[in-house]
Enzyme design. Structure first.
Site, PDB file in Angstrom:
ATOM      1  N   ALA A  67       0.867  -1.177   0.000  1.00 42.02           N
ATOM      2  CA  ALA A  67       0.000   0.000   0.000  1.00 42.02           C
ATOM      3  C   ALA A  67       0.903   1.226   0.000  1.00 42.02           C
ATOM      4  O   ALA A  67       2.056   1.156   0.441  1.00 42.02           O
ATOM      5  CB  ALA A  67      -0.886  -0.026   1.234  1.00 42.02           C
ATOM      6  N   GLY A 112       0.304  -4.873   0.899  1.00 48.52           N
ATOM      7  CA  GLY A 112      -0.876  -4.883   0.033  1.00 48.52           C
ATOM      8  C   GLY A 112      -0.603  -5.523  -1.328  1.00 48.52           C
ATOM      9  O   GLY A 112      -1.527  -6.023  -1.974  1.00 48.52           O
ATOM     10  N   GLU A 115      -1.037  -9.096  -0.837  1.00 50.74           N
ATOM     11  CA  GLU A 115      -2.479  -9.319  -0.641  1.00 50.74           C
ATOM     12  C   GLU A 115      -3.228  -9.332  -1.986  1.00 50.74           C
ATOM     13  O   GLU A 115      -4.167 -10.101  -2.166  1.00 50.74           O
ATOM     14  CB  GLU A 115      -3.050  -8.261   0.310  1.00 50.74           C
ATOM     15  CG  GLU A 115      -2.491  -8.426   1.720  1.00 50.74           C
ATOM     16  CD  GLU A 115      -2.929  -7.311   2.654  1.00 50.74           C
ATOM     17  OE1 GLU A 115      -2.488  -6.158   2.442  1.00 50.74           O
ATOM     18  OE2 GLU A 115      -3.700  -7.580   3.569  1.00 50.74           O
ATOM     19  N   GLU A 135       3.726  -5.191   7.432  1.00 43.14           N
ATOM     20  CA  GLU A 135       2.894  -4.135   8.019  1.00 43.14           C
ATOM     21  C   GLU A 135       3.250  -3.848   9.475  1.00 43.14           C
ATOM     22  O   GLU A 135       3.303  -2.696   9.902  1.00 43.14           O
ATOM     23  CB  GLU A 135       1.400  -4.513   7.922  1.00 43.14           C
ATOM     24  CG  GLU A 135       0.782  -4.264   6.558  1.00 43.14           C
ATOM     25  CD  GLU A 135       0.949  -5.417   5.582  1.00 43.14           C
ATOM     26  OE1 GLU A 135       1.804  -6.287   5.836  1.00 43.14           O
ATOM     27  OE2 GLU A 135       0.226  -5.445   4.573  1.00 43.14           O
TER      28      GLU A 135
END
Ligand code: DAK
Length: 262
Positions: A67, A112, A115, A135
């Site tokens: 992210a 992310g 993911e 994270e």
């Protein structure tokens, strides 16, 4: 049909779709715009008549490096919840596209980014691929399904170890834990392998593959009894399809089937 978004590129060659995350200066990091583009793409692409989709990142260095940390820094709790909800919606739409979706992981697939790859049907990767959910090292938790999907693939113990430590996993280990099916020397060979796999599956009925994919995805959430009910319903549904009649008839007539995907 080709279609471009601010942060994504989609093109079709033959009957294979290619979706590229395209923010090379930020190693394809996922901003709010990427999420909105992915939702718009997935809602549109479900009606595409393709035999499979290859998802990759622009450049050689990264699939997606996570992210967008710079954008996340300034989010408050409400914005972060919204970002997570939209990201989860995007991964669900991607996960349930009605054709095979392969993550071609070239380079970093972190946070992310991993993911996103986990929401695809499976991963093929280049030898330089690196995986991780770092994270916690940023004071965050995975927010796009990582706490849920990783454990289903590598087991709860390994998923906890990876999330608690945030450590990076190289390709040999990623293959040995079942995260990646196979790896290739460079991105060109990686994409060729993805194409080859889709070509193999496209000899079969895309309708049957799509129904099986739904049963597999839904069944993973359920008890064996409820999962088997879905399988029975899928089995019944397929009996009213053209492809089922054509496939079984072709077998009896000792010829190759001519599937229509319906
Ligand atoms: N975000 C933003 N920019 C990034 C980025 C990222 N994740 N990763 C790389 N970049 C940018 C760098 O800042 C740099 O930009 P400039 O400085 O040139 O402007 C450019 O990409 C090139 O990166 P580097 O110069 O760092 O390249 P290196 O080869 O030296 O290093 C690296 C590559 C991948 C090891 C390094 O860039 C790195 O460590 N990147 C961050 C990896 C990471 O920690 N990823 C996980 C992010 S956390 C949630 C929703 C989602 C999430 C969590 C919660 N909710 C809302 C609840 C998910 C979280 C994450 O994914």
């Amino acid at each position: 049909m080709n279609k471009n978004f601010e942060t994504l590129e989609y093109s079709v060659e033959g009957d294979i779709g290619y979706l590229t995350f395209n923010r090379p200066k930020a190693l394809n990091a996922i901003s709010a715009q990427v999420i909105e583009d992915l939702i718009e793409f997935s809602e549109w692409a479900k009606d595409e008549k393709i035999k499979g989709l290859i998802v990759t990142g622009s450049g050689e260095k990264a699939f997606i490096a996570g992210a967008d940390i710079k954008a996340m820094c300034s989010m408050d709790s409400k914005e972060a919840t919204e970002f997570s909800a939209r990201g989860q919606k995007a991964t669900l739409l991607l996960e349930n596209l009605p054709f095979p979706v392969i993550a071609a992981v070239n380079g970093f697939a972190l946070g992310g980014g991993l993911e996103m790859a986990l929401a695809c049907d499976f991963m093929l990767a280049s030898d330089n691929a690196v995986f991780g959910l770092p994270e916690a090292s940023l004071g965050l938790v995975p927010g796009f399904g990582g706490t849920q999907r990783l454990a289903k693939i590598v087991g709860i113990n390994r998923a906890k170890e990876l999330i608690y430590t945030g450590r990076m996993v190289k390709i040999e280990e990623a293959k040995s834990m079942g995260l990646v099916l196979s790896s290739y020397a460079d991105k060109t060979q990686l994409i060729e392998a993805c194409v080859d796999l889709i070509k193999k599956s496209s000899k079969n009925s895309i309708n049957a593959i799509s129904v099986a994919k739904t049963a597999l995805n839904k069944g993973l959430e359920l008890s064996i009894e409820d999962g088997l009910k879905i399988e029975s319903a899928s089995f019944g549904e397929i009996f009213s399809s053209y492809d089922m009649k054509e496939g079984t008839q072709a077998f009896m007539e000792k010829r190759k089937p001519n599937f229509k995907g319906e």
